[in-house]
Design a protein around this motif. Structure first.
Motif, PDB file in Angstrom:
ATOM      1  N   LEU A  52       1.910  -0.849   4.860  1.00  0.00           N
ATOM      2  CA  LEU A  52       2.947  -0.954   3.829  1.00  0.00           C
ATOM      3  C   LEU A  52       4.066  -1.891   4.279  1.00  0.00           C
ATOM      4  O   LEU A  52       4.566  -2.701   3.502  1.00  0.00           O
ATOM      5  N   TYR A  58      -1.884  -1.108  -2.167  1.00  0.00           N
ATOM      6  CA  TYR A  58      -2.481   0.225  -2.039  1.00  0.00           C
ATOM      7  C   TYR A  58      -3.999   0.161  -1.908  1.00  0.00           C
ATOM      8  O   TYR A  58      -4.587   0.837  -1.066  1.00  0.00           O
ATOM      9  N   SER A  73       1.605   7.013  -1.048  1.00  0.00           N
ATOM     10  CA  SER A  73       2.874   7.165  -1.774  1.00  0.00           C
ATOM     11  C   SER A  73       3.898   7.930  -0.957  1.00  0.00           C
ATOM     12  O   SER A  73       5.075   7.572  -0.932  1.00  0.00           O
ATOM     13  N   ASN A  76       5.139   5.701   1.708  1.00  0.00           N
ATOM     14  CA  ASN A  76       5.972   4.672   1.084  1.00  0.00           C
ATOM     15  C   ASN A  76       7.361   5.210   0.750  1.00  0.00           C
ATOM     16  O   ASN A  76       8.363   4.514   0.931  1.00  0.00           O
TER      17      ASN A  76
END
Length: 104
Positions: A52, A58, A73, A76
């Protein structure tokens, strides 16, 4: 419901990690401390964070790590909003730079 870490326990763990001098010592301690599944999860999250940080998409992260989009997620969010800056500290010290975003 989110549970909070015991500050004294966290301090003890941090002190223990800081006492280790080599990758081998650290690996041995982590293998004694964690289950294989816990180590896999920690390792995967760190790999996701690095990807990331270098602006991987993704889909590429899923392909490279096998992580779920939910895990990606979550990592992130730590990087972008509600983390403590720990990832950034490590990335800076290990000189893991941010890649230029490509729009292909």
């Amino acid at each position: 419901m989110r549970t909070h870490l015991d500050p004294a326990g966290m301090d003890d763990l941090c002190e223990a990690l800081l006492s280790l001098n080599t990758k081998e010592e650290t690996s041995n301690f982590l293998r004694d401390l964690c289950t294989i599944q816990e180590l896999k999860a920690l390792s995967q999250r760190y790999q996701v964070a690095k990807l990331l940080h270098t602006n991987c998409r993704y889909a590429e992260i899923v392909e490279k790590t096998g992580a779920s989009t939910a895990t990606i997620s979550r990592v992130n969010r730590s990087l972008a909003m509600d983390g403590t800056g720990g990832y950034e500290t490590v990335f800076n010290r290990l000189d893991i730079g941010t890649a230029e975003q490509t729009n292909d």
